[in-house]
Design a protein around this motif. Structure first.
Motif, PDB file in Angstrom:
ATOM      1  N   SER A 355     -21.988 -51.869 -63.994  1.00 23.45           N
ATOM      2  CA  SER A 355     -21.710 -50.638 -64.726  1.00 23.45           C
ATOM      3  C   SER A 355     -21.167 -50.977 -66.105  1.00 23.45           C
ATOM      4  N   ALA A 356     -21.989 -50.737 -67.124  1.00 23.28           N
ATOM      5  CA  ALA A 356     -21.627 -51.081 -68.503  1.00 23.28           C
ATOM      6  C   ALA A 356     -21.504 -49.793 -69.311  1.00 23.28           C
ATOM      7  N   GLU A 357     -20.287 -49.316 -69.478  1.00 23.12           N
ATOM      8  CA  GLU A 357     -20.005 -48.109 -70.250  1.00 23.12           C
ATOM      9  C   GLU A 357     -19.470 -48.527 -71.609  1.00 23.12           C
ATOM     10  N   HIS A 358     -20.257 -48.297 -72.666  1.00 22.04           N
ATOM     11  CA  HIS A 358     -19.902 -48.786 -73.998  1.00 22.04           C
ATOM     12  C   HIS A 358     -19.301 -47.705 -74.898  1.00 22.04           C
ATOM     13  N   ARG A 359     -19.161 -46.500 -74.426  1.00 19.33           N
ATOM     14  CA  ARG A 359     -18.609 -45.443 -75.261  1.00 19.33           C
ATOM     15  C   ARG A 359     -17.082 -45.459 -75.219  1.00 19.33           C
ATOM     16  N   ALA A 360     -16.482 -45.243 -76.342  1.00 20.58           N
ATOM     17  CA  ALA A 360     -15.022 -45.189 -76.393  1.00 20.58           C
ATOM     18  C   ALA A 360     -14.498 -43.947 -75.690  1.00 20.58           C
ATOM     19  N   ALA A 361     -15.271 -42.873 -75.717  1.00 22.97           N
ATOM     20  CA  ALA A 361     -14.863 -41.622 -75.078  1.00 22.97           C
ATOM     21  C   ALA A 361     -16.011 -41.123 -74.201  1.00 22.97           C
ATOM     22  N   PRO A 362     -16.128 -41.682 -72.992  1.00 19.84           N
ATOM     23  CA  PRO A 362     -17.233 -41.283 -72.116  1.00 19.84           C
ATOM     24  C   PRO A 362     -17.141 -39.815 -71.727  1.00 19.84           C
ATOM     25  N   GLY A 363     -18.311 -39.240 -71.444  1.00 16.41           N
ATOM     26  CA  GLY A 363     -18.347 -37.872 -70.957  1.00 16.41           C
ATOM     27  C   GLY A 363     -18.118 -37.822 -69.462  1.00 16.41           C
ATOM     28  N   ALA A 364     -18.449 -36.683 -68.873  1.00 13.79           N
ATOM     29  CA  ALA A 364     -18.239 -36.501 -67.443  1.00 13.79           C
ATOM     30  C   ALA A 364     -19.163 -37.381 -66.615  1.00 13.79           C
ATOM     31  N   VAL A 365     -20.345 -37.700 -67.143  1.00 11.70           N
ATOM     32  CA  VAL A 365     -21.297 -38.588 -66.468  1.00 11.70           C
ATOM     33  C   VAL A 365     -21.287 -39.913 -67.203  1.00 11.70           C
ATOM     34  N   ARG A 366     -21.012 -40.978 -66.463  1.00 12.38           N
ATOM     35  CA  ARG A 366     -20.856 -42.268 -67.123  1.00 12.38           C
ATOM     36  C   ARG A 366     -21.467 -43.390 -66.298  1.00 12.38           C
ATOM     37  N   ALA A 367     -21.444 -44.589 -66.835  1.00  8.46           N
ATOM     38  CA  ALA A 367     -22.013 -45.749 -66.141  1.00  8.46           C
ATOM     39  C   ALA A 367     -21.367 -45.902 -64.771  1.00  8.46           C
ATOM     40  N   GLY A 368     -22.201 -46.121 -63.773  1.00  8.01           N
ATOM     41  CA  GLY A 368     -21.738 -46.242 -62.399  1.00  8.01           C
ATOM     42  C   GLY A 368     -21.965 -45.001 -61.572  1.00  8.01           C
ATOM     43  N   GLY A 373     -29.602 -34.433 -61.560  1.00  8.27           N
ATOM     44  CA  GLY A 373     -30.725 -33.676 -62.071  1.00  8.27           C
ATOM     45  C   GLY A 373     -30.360 -33.181 -63.458  1.00  8.27           C
ATOM     46  N   PRO A 374     -31.222 -32.472 -64.145  1.00 16.21           N
ATOM     47  CA  PRO A 374     -32.469 -31.881 -63.670  1.00 16.21           C
ATOM     48  C   PRO A 374     -33.705 -32.716 -63.964  1.00 16.21           C
ATOM     49  N   ILE A 375     -33.569 -34.001 -64.167  1.00 17.80           N
ATOM     50  CA  ILE A 375     -34.726 -34.818 -64.567  1.00 17.80           C
ATOM     51  C   ILE A 375     -35.026 -35.890 -63.528  1.00 17.80           C
ATOM     52  N   LEU A 376     -34.811 -35.555 -62.249  1.00 20.53           N
ATOM     53  CA  LEU A 376     -35.111 -36.518 -61.191  1.00 20.53           C
ATOM     54  C   LEU A 376     -36.586 -36.891 -61.175  1.00 20.53           C
ATOM     55  N   ASP A 377     -37.447 -35.974 -61.620  1.00 27.72           N
ATOM     56  CA  ASP A 377     -38.882 -36.279 -61.656  1.00 27.72           C
ATOM     57  C   ASP A 377     -39.181 -37.490 -62.536  1.00 27.72           C
ATOM     58  N   LEU A 378     -38.387 -37.687 -63.567  1.00 24.59           N
ATOM     59  CA  LEU A 378     -38.615 -38.814 -64.473  1.00 24.59           C
ATOM     60  C   LEU A 378     -38.163 -40.140 -63.887  1.00 24.59           C
ATOM     61  N   ASP A 409     -34.392 -31.612 -73.606  1.00 27.07           N
ATOM     62  CA  ASP A 409     -34.025 -30.426 -72.838  1.00 27.07           C
ATOM     63  C   ASP A 409     -32.526 -30.169 -72.952  1.00 27.07           C
ATOM     64  N   PRO A 410     -32.101 -29.021 -73.482  1.00 26.71           N
ATOM     65  CA  PRO A 410     -30.662 -28.740 -73.619  1.00 26.71           C
ATOM     66  C   PRO A 410     -29.925 -28.738 -72.284  1.00 26.71           C
ATOM     67  N   LEU A 411     -30.587 -28.290 -71.209  1.00 24.26           N
ATOM     68  CA  LEU A 411     -29.935 -28.278 -69.903  1.00 24.26           C
ATOM     69  C   LEU A 411     -29.653 -29.691 -69.412  1.00 24.26           C
ATOM     70  N   ALA A 412     -30.591 -30.604 -69.665  1.00 28.34           N
ATOM     71  CA  ALA A 412     -30.366 -32.002 -69.283  1.00 28.34           C
ATOM     72  C   ALA A 412     -29.208 -32.599 -70.070  1.00 28.34           C
ATOM     73  N   ALA A 413     -29.154 -32.321 -71.379  1.00 27.76           N
ATOM     74  CA  ALA A 413     -28.054 -32.829 -72.200  1.00 27.76           C
ATOM     75  C   ALA A 413     -26.715 -32.274 -71.728  1.00 27.76           C
ATOM     76  N   GLU A 414     -26.716 -30.990 -71.351  1.00 25.33           N
ATOM     77  CA  GLU A 414     -25.483 -30.384 -70.849  1.00 25.33           C
ATOM     78  C   GLU A 414     -25.073 -31.027 -69.521  1.00 25.33           C
ATOM     79  N   THR A 415     -26.043 -31.276 -68.641  1.00 26.62           N
ATOM     80  CA  THR A 415     -25.750 -31.875 -67.344  1.00 26.62           C
ATOM     81  C   THR A 415     -25.190 -33.285 -67.492  1.00 26.62           C
ATOM     82  N   TYR A 416     -25.740 -34.041 -68.463  1.00 22.91           N
ATOM     83  CA  TYR A 416     -25.266 -35.404 -68.693  1.00 22.91           C
ATOM     84  C   TYR A 416     -24.057 -35.444 -69.632  1.00 22.91           C
ATOM     85  N   ASP A 417     -23.656 -34.290 -70.122  1.00 25.85           N
ATOM     86  CA  ASP A 417     -22.466 -34.156 -70.962  1.00 25.85           C
ATOM     87  C   ASP A 417     -22.552 -35.054 -72.192  1.00 25.85           C
TER      88      ASP A 417
END
Length: 450
Positions: A355-368, A373-378, A409-417
């Motif tokens: 798990s390599a999280e390189h952001r100084a201020a990670p969002g709610a979804v992070r490495a690990g 969803g909503p992009i499980l198809d990909l 997709d704005p919903l995907a960006a929102e989901t991944y914070d």
């Protein structure tokens, strides 16, 4: 023909071993899967498929068949000692969301789970392991093989684990339980029927309808009565008794998952009380974690299997043990299963070796974390997947081993914070490996796995 030392030997063809075979199969990695029993297992056994496991099945292309064969968990219908009934749920039914497309547990008997997982997998039945010595495995047929890796998926009494002299620490519950598959005419199949003891709190008898069958799974503590007499005490009649098990729940786990080229997974590594429906699901996810690492094959990568899965098993064992104690103590609402942790969607490998999280201020979804969803198809398939949010710069070209997607997709960006240009590299088991705003971090991450 199998080339010596080039294949993985999977010992045990239950849900864990079959999931591992499925993962190796889609990577094109050679394997043999053997099962000591002469035929596939029977019996309803573990019947709950948690939301995270449904995402695994989705990735493997199996979820539609599982949903066709299974059904949502029914309401509990409690038959009160003084007469009358009370309906309640173990957990409310939840609507799908972008982050969790499969929010509810799915029920189907374990024999059906095995049947669906085994379709197209060349299981060698009636073949067990008698010894493992210096990399050589002696089979019950007299054959000796030297596989590249051995994975013990052979249950709580694992021959593979015993050959490694790995301790199996924990406890066996004092309380006994009888489980059986029975046919009972005239009993409604739209509810899980519960009969408490005379005190109205303790548990006397449960009859749960198994989807896609005409059977109920009977559960009951020992009363000295036969199954037929026990059911008759509830005013019902048994016309058939199938698979039956009398047992005490074990709550145990190993202290290590690997010894050289031998690995442990599923019940061979951890056994649980059935309370909470965690055991089968944890085993499936052991296999999902290990499979792609075996396919890639590097020692450093394989070491991460224990580092990631052992803490998960310890945490899950704690949850199922607490639920078991609540039931044994006849606590109020002991049948409730509304703890979100039971869905296994929040299990993560944050801070782990991959798990390599390189952001100084990670969002709610992070490495690990699991990739939501909503992009499980990909994400379906054996490849790494690079998700580029708000990215305007160059990206590598997709290849068979790494798919690349610009996400608008704005919903995907929102989901991944995410609000800034960000790269999420998703592993083949759909956990997020690397999060960064620098493409070089992704390149270094992938290079380090080789």
């Amino acid at each position: 023909m199998f080339t010596e030392s080039k294949f993985t030997l999977i010992v045990g063809a239950g849900p864990t071993g079959l999931t591992l075979a499925r993962v190796l199969q889609r990577h094109g990695a050679p394997f043999r899967i053997i099962e000591q029993a002469p035929a596939p297992q029977t019996g309803s056994r573990g019947k709950g498929i948690q939301p995270r496991t449904q995402e695994v099945l989705d990735d493997l292309g199996l979820l539609p068949a599982f949903r066709d064969a299974g059904a949502p968990y029914p309401e509990l219908l409690i038959h009160r000692p003084g007469g009358g009934t009370l309906a309640q749920r173990m957990d409310e039914q939840h609507e799908p969301t972008a982050a969790a497309p499969y929010p509810n547990m799915l029920m189907l008997p374990q024999w059906r789970t095995v049947e669906l997982l085994a379709a197209g997998v060349p299981v060698e039945y009636g073949v067990g392991v008698t010894a493992i010595t210096d990399g050589a495995v002696t089979l019950s047929t007299g054959e000796t093989v030297t596989p590249r890796h051995v994975v013990g998926c052979d249950g709580g009494r694992s021959t593979v684990r015993k050959s490694l002299s790995v301790s199996f620490e924990g406890a066996t519950a004092e309380e006994q339980l009888t489980i059986a598959d029975v046919r009972i005419p005239g009993l409604s199949r739209d509810a899980w029927h519960i009969w408490p003891g005379d005190d109205g709190r303790s548990f006397r008898l449960g009859l749960c309808p198994m989807p896609g069958t005409d059977e109920f799974q009977l559960t009951a503590p020992p009363t000295g009565e036969s199954i037929e007499d026990l059911v008759a005490s509830a005013g019902l009649r048994v016309t058939h008794v199938g698979w039956t098990s009398h047992y005490r729940a074990n709550m145990r786990m190993v202290s290590r998952y690997r010894a050289g080229n031998v690995f442990l997974a599923g019940d061979a590594a951890h056994v649980h009380s059935p309370a909470g429906g965690q055991g089968l699901n944890t085993g499936v996810q052991d296999a999902y974690n290990l499979g792609w690492k075996l396919a890639y094959g590097g020692d450093r990568l394989l070491d991460t299997y224990e580092a990631e899965r052992l803490p998960v098993a310890a945490g899950v064992l704690g949850i199922s043990t607490r639920l078991h104690r609540r039931a044994a103590d006849a606590e109020e609402d002991a049948m409730r299963r509304d703890d979100p942790a039971l869905k296994q969607l929040s299990l993560n490998y944050r801070g782990g070796p991959l798990s390599a999280e390189h952001r100084a201020a990670p969002g709610a979804v992070r490495a690990g974390d699991r990739a939501p969803g909503p992009i499980l198809d990909l994400l379906r398939g054996p490849q790494f997947t690079l998700l580029a949010f708000h990215w305007t710069g160059d990206l590598p070209v997709s290849s068979p081993t790494q798919h690349v997607h610009r996400i608008t997709d704005p919903l995907a960006a929102e989901t991944y914070d995410v609000q800034e240009p960000t790269l999420f590299l998703v592993r083949p088991d759909n956990y997020i490996g690397c999060v960064t705003s620098d493409m070089d971090d992704v390149t270094r991450y992938v290079d380090a796995l080789r």
